[in-house]
Motif scaffolding. Sequence first.
Motif, mmCIF file in Angstrom:
data_model
loop_
_atom_site.group_PDB
_atom_site.id
_atom_site.type_symbol
_atom_site.label_atom_id
_atom_site.label_comp_id
_atom_site.label_asym_id
_atom_site.label_seq_id
_atom_site.Cartn_x
_atom_site.Cartn_y
_atom_site.Cartn_z
ATOM 1 N N GLY A 12 0.818 -1.214 0.000
ATOM 2 C CA GLY A 12 0.000 0.000 0.000
ATOM 3 C C GLY A 12 0.847 1.256 0.000
ATOM 4 N N SER A 16 0.455 3.778 -3.188
ATOM 5 C CA SER A 16 -0.067 5.115 -2.902
ATOM 6 C C SER A 16 0.955 6.190 -3.247
ATOM 7 C CB SER A 16 -0.463 5.223 -1.423
ATOM 8 O OG SER A 16 0.656 5.049 -0.570
ATOM 9 N N VAL A 19 0.808 6.844 -6.978
ATOM 10 C CA VAL A 19 -0.387 7.614 -7.339
ATOM 11 C C VAL A 19 -0.200 9.093 -7.005
ATOM 12 C CG1 VAL A 19 -2.823 7.992 -6.796
ATOM 13 C CG2 VAL A 19 -1.968 5.667 -7.151
ATOM 14 N N PHE A 20 0.237 9.382 -5.776
ATOM 15 C CA PHE A 20 0.399 10.775 -5.370
ATOM 16 C C PHE A 20 1.497 11.463 -6.175
ATOM 17 C CE2 PHE A 20 -2.347 9.881 -1.850
ATOM 18 C CZ PHE A 20 -2.820 11.116 -1.447
ATOM 19 N N ARG A 41 -1.513 14.624 2.315
ATOM 20 C CA ARG A 41 -2.571 13.621 2.431
ATOM 21 C C ARG A 41 -2.019 12.215 2.224
ATOM 22 N NH1 ARG A 41 -7.559 15.692 2.873
ATOM 23 N NH2 ARG A 41 -7.830 17.892 2.366
ATOM 24 N N TRP A 42 -0.911 12.124 1.490
ATOM 25 C CA TRP A 42 -0.258 10.819 1.376
ATOM 26 C C TRP A 42 0.224 10.347 2.744
ATOM 27 C CZ3 TRP A 42 5.080 9.523 2.015
ATOM 28 C CH2 TRP A 42 5.375 8.180 1.708
ATOM 29 N N PHE A 45 -2.613 9.094 4.781
ATOM 30 C CA PHE A 45 -2.993 7.742 4.377
ATOM 31 C C PHE A 45 -2.018 6.718 4.939
ATOM 32 C CE2 PHE A 45 -1.981 4.227 1.522
ATOM 33 C CZ PHE A 45 -3.191 3.541 1.535
ATOM 34 N N VAL A 46 -0.726 7.011 4.872
ATOM 35 C CA VAL A 46 0.283 6.056 5.347
ATOM 36 C C VAL A 46 0.104 5.763 6.833
ATOM 37 C CG1 VAL A 46 2.759 5.724 5.764
ATOM 38 C CG2 VAL A 46 1.975 6.625 3.572
ATOM 39 N N TRP A 49 -2.922 3.528 7.140
ATOM 40 C CA TRP A 49 -2.631 2.199 6.624
ATOM 41 C C TRP A 49 -1.694 1.435 7.560
ATOM 42 C CZ3 TRP A 49 -4.919 -1.074 3.835
ATOM 43 C CH2 TRP A 49 -4.269 -2.071 3.101
#
Length: 249
Positions: A12, A16, A19-20, A41-42, A45-46, A49
């Motif tokens: 993940g 991710s 993508v970012f 925001r990455w 998310f990390v 996750w």
Amino acid sequence: MIWIRSALFQTGLVLSLVVFALLAPLTLPLSFKGRYAFLVRWGQFVLWWLRVTCGIRYRVEGAEHIPSGPVVVLSKHQSTWETIALQRVLPPQTWVLKRELLWLPFFGWAIALLRPIAIDRSAGRRALAQLLEQGAERLQQGIWVIVFPEGTRTAPGARVRYNIGGAMLADKTGTDILPVAHNAGEFWPRGGFLKRPGIITMVIGPTIPVAGRKAGEINAEAEAWIEGTMERISPVAGAPVEVPEATSS
């Protein structure tokens, strides 16, 4: 199970990041704060996750010490975790880092948009001059400057001499220092694939004033506070192991 959960997290993390990083160029027309608001925001998310897959949470002590204006942050450096978590805990910031990180695919491309102070650690005085010049510019623009005075990630219990560059920047600009300690290396070790579940403790100390003081004195106080706090929050910090001195500022 730890291996499987760590593998899920790593998958993940990488996907991710790609993508970012691919979306990052779309933020070029935005201001620094606009780019920052998107790219961090990455990190959010990390952290989420990491909790879902590996069972790693964190708690913050001393949040009341975070000032309203920009400061020079001197932080313990044990893991990749703090480079992400500080984005969540503190206001918009940039980092002093080795310039080679900007060459990394995806990660380097994205972080370059956040105006890091990317130094050549072998450049000696030129690297220090770059830190002082660009650090002063960032602070003037209201951007916090994150410095890892150990210069490199150190294992829990290991000790290196703190480099003085961050304290010199604070002294030159009359900007107070905010010290940060944490024990992330016990859960997300440097260079380690396996992640251990648990609760990371991050402690934010009172600001260290710089007015009328020398950089060496400022640096020594920051180091004493950080390492003293490590002895409280980390079971291995009381028995340090000497490792080679870092060379960067």
